[in-house]
Design a protein around this motif. Structure first.
Motif, mmCIF file in Angstrom:
data_model
loop_
_atom_site.group_PDB
_atom_site.id
_atom_site.type_symbol
_atom_site.label_atom_id
_atom_site.label_comp_id
_atom_site.label_asym_id
_atom_site.label_seq_id
_atom_site.Cartn_x
_atom_site.Cartn_y
_atom_site.Cartn_z
ATOM 1 N N MET A 243 -9.249 0.770 12.892
ATOM 2 C CA MET A 243 -8.491 0.799 12.209
ATOM 3 C C MET A 243 -8.213 0.431 10.928
ATOM 4 N N SER A 244 -7.303 1.165 10.576
ATOM 5 C CA SER A 244 -6.671 1.556 9.630
ATOM 6 C C SER A 244 -5.968 0.291 8.859
ATOM 7 N N LEU A 245 -6.041 0.417 7.642
ATOM 8 C CA LEU A 245 -5.160 -1.080 6.726
ATOM 9 C C LEU A 245 -3.593 -1.053 6.933
ATOM 10 N N SER A 246 -2.877 -2.251 6.951
ATOM 11 C CA SER A 246 -1.865 -1.867 6.970
ATOM 12 C C SER A 246 -0.564 -1.805 6.101
ATOM 13 N N PRO A 247 0.074 -1.101 6.110
ATOM 14 C CA PRO A 247 0.448 -0.910 5.266
ATOM 15 C C PRO A 247 1.562 -2.029 4.206
ATOM 16 N N ASP A 248 1.234 -3.041 5.163
ATOM 17 C CA ASP A 248 1.387 -4.749 3.601
ATOM 18 C C ASP A 248 0.205 -4.626 2.540
ATOM 19 N N LEU A 249 -0.539 -4.453 3.934
ATOM 20 C CA LEU A 249 -2.344 -4.347 2.850
ATOM 21 C C LEU A 249 -2.149 -3.736 1.803
ATOM 22 N N LEU A 250 -1.741 -2.722 2.276
ATOM 23 C CA LEU A 250 -2.005 -1.136 1.153
ATOM 24 C C LEU A 250 -1.172 -1.557 -0.381
ATOM 25 N N ALA A 251 0.411 -2.324 -0.029
ATOM 26 C CA ALA A 251 1.427 -1.979 -1.051
ATOM 27 C C ALA A 251 0.796 -3.316 -1.858
ATOM 28 N N ARG A 252 -0.610 -4.327 -0.901
ATOM 29 C CA ARG A 252 -0.780 -5.230 -1.902
ATOM 30 C C ARG A 252 -1.849 -5.259 -2.906
ATOM 31 N N ILE A 253 -2.520 -3.877 -1.942
ATOM 32 C CA ILE A 253 -3.873 -3.377 -2.559
ATOM 33 C C ILE A 253 -2.800 -2.355 -3.966
ATOM 34 N N ARG A 254 -1.735 -1.721 -3.882
ATOM 35 C CA ARG A 254 -1.353 -1.478 -5.215
ATOM 36 C C ARG A 254 -0.392 -2.429 -6.310
ATOM 37 N N ASP A 255 -0.157 -3.353 -5.396
ATOM 38 C CA ASP A 255 0.540 -4.398 -6.451
ATOM 39 C C ASP A 255 -0.957 -4.870 -7.571
ATOM 40 N N ALA A 256 -1.504 -4.822 -6.866
ATOM 41 C CA ALA A 256 -3.244 -5.977 -7.804
ATOM 42 C C ALA A 256 -3.415 -4.981 -9.036
ATOM 43 N N SER A 257 -3.570 -3.217 -8.541
ATOM 44 C CA SER A 257 -3.194 -2.137 -9.236
ATOM 45 C C SER A 257 -2.930 -2.286 -10.439
ATOM 46 N N ALA A 258 -1.748 -2.827 -10.391
ATOM 47 C CA ALA A 258 -0.560 -2.661 -11.582
ATOM 48 C C ALA A 258 -0.523 -4.019 -11.651
ATOM 49 N N HIS A 259 -0.634 -5.354 -11.322
ATOM 50 C CA HIS A 259 -0.924 -6.874 -11.694
ATOM 51 C C HIS A 259 -2.463 -6.643 -12.171
ATOM 52 N N HIS A 260 -3.422 -6.423 -11.718
ATOM 53 C CA HIS A 260 -4.640 -6.403 -13.108
ATOM 54 C C HIS A 260 -5.809 -5.511 -13.715
ATOM 55 N N GLY A 261 -4.340 -4.512 -14.217
ATOM 56 C CA GLY A 261 -4.414 -3.792 -15.714
ATOM 57 C C GLY A 261 -5.651 -2.884 -15.322
ATOM 58 N N GLY A 262 -4.984 -1.939 -13.604
ATOM 59 C CA GLY A 262 -5.541 -0.895 -13.850
ATOM 60 C C GLY A 262 -5.913 -0.537 -12.428
ATOM 61 N N PRO A 263 -6.538 -0.029 -11.665
ATOM 62 C CA PRO A 263 -6.919 1.253 -10.359
ATOM 63 C C PRO A 263 -8.744 0.010 -10.370
#
Length: 157
Positions: A1-21
């Motif tokens: 089961m893959s990650l939902s598009p919504d969860l992938l977007a939230r992970i990308r947002d976390a990267s931007a919000h938390h100072g990088g990957p």
């Protein structure tokens, strides 16, 4: 089961919000676990790819933290404290009662998938020793007793 598009977007947002990957790796693992209950190898690979980090790097983080579950867990996770305060106040007897009632040991899940029992160094409930953290809402319960195990499992504590 893959990650939902919504969860992938939230992970990308976390990267931007938390100072990088790299700074967002733990938050990504937490989000995956919150949505799926645990972090599978496939989910780990997707998170690494989404963040642009190495698989070994995110896997080392996932395996370092005991509260990132790398295998399926039961509907209710019981984190039983084995810290000094709990031990001094009868945690061994509570442990034995839980194991006997559930028919499992630490790190195991009941056959019906309802409970997983995990020992943990400290739950921060020394004033409620012996204590545990129970369920997805991570509810601190205690003081526990061998006689109260049935009530705990029925959700009464």
């Amino acid at each position: 089961m893959s990650l939902s598009p919504d969860l992938l977007a939230r992970i990308r947002d976390a990267s931007a919000h938390h100072g990088g990957p790299r700074a967002a790796m733990l938050e990504a693992l937490r989000m995956i676990q919150q949505e799926h209950g645990w972090v599978s190898d496939a989910h780990l690979a997707e998170a690494a790819q989404t963040l642009g980090v190495g698989l070994a790097e995110i896997e080392s983080l996932a395996t370092f933290y005991s509260l990132i579950f790398r295998q399926p867990v039961g509907e209710t996770v019981i984190l039983l404290c084995d810290g000094v305060s709990c031990w001094l106040n009868g945690a061994e007897e509570v442990r034995d009662a839980l194991m006997a009632r559930l028919g499992i040991g630490f790190g195991q899940t009941t056959a019906d998938g309802k409970y997983t029992l995990i020992n943990i160094a400290c739950v921060g409930g020394c004033d409620r020793a012996p204590a545990a953290v129970v369920g997805r809402d991570r509810r601190l319960v205690g003081p526990l007793s061998p006689e109260g195990v049935a009530e705990l499992l029925e959700g009464g504590l």
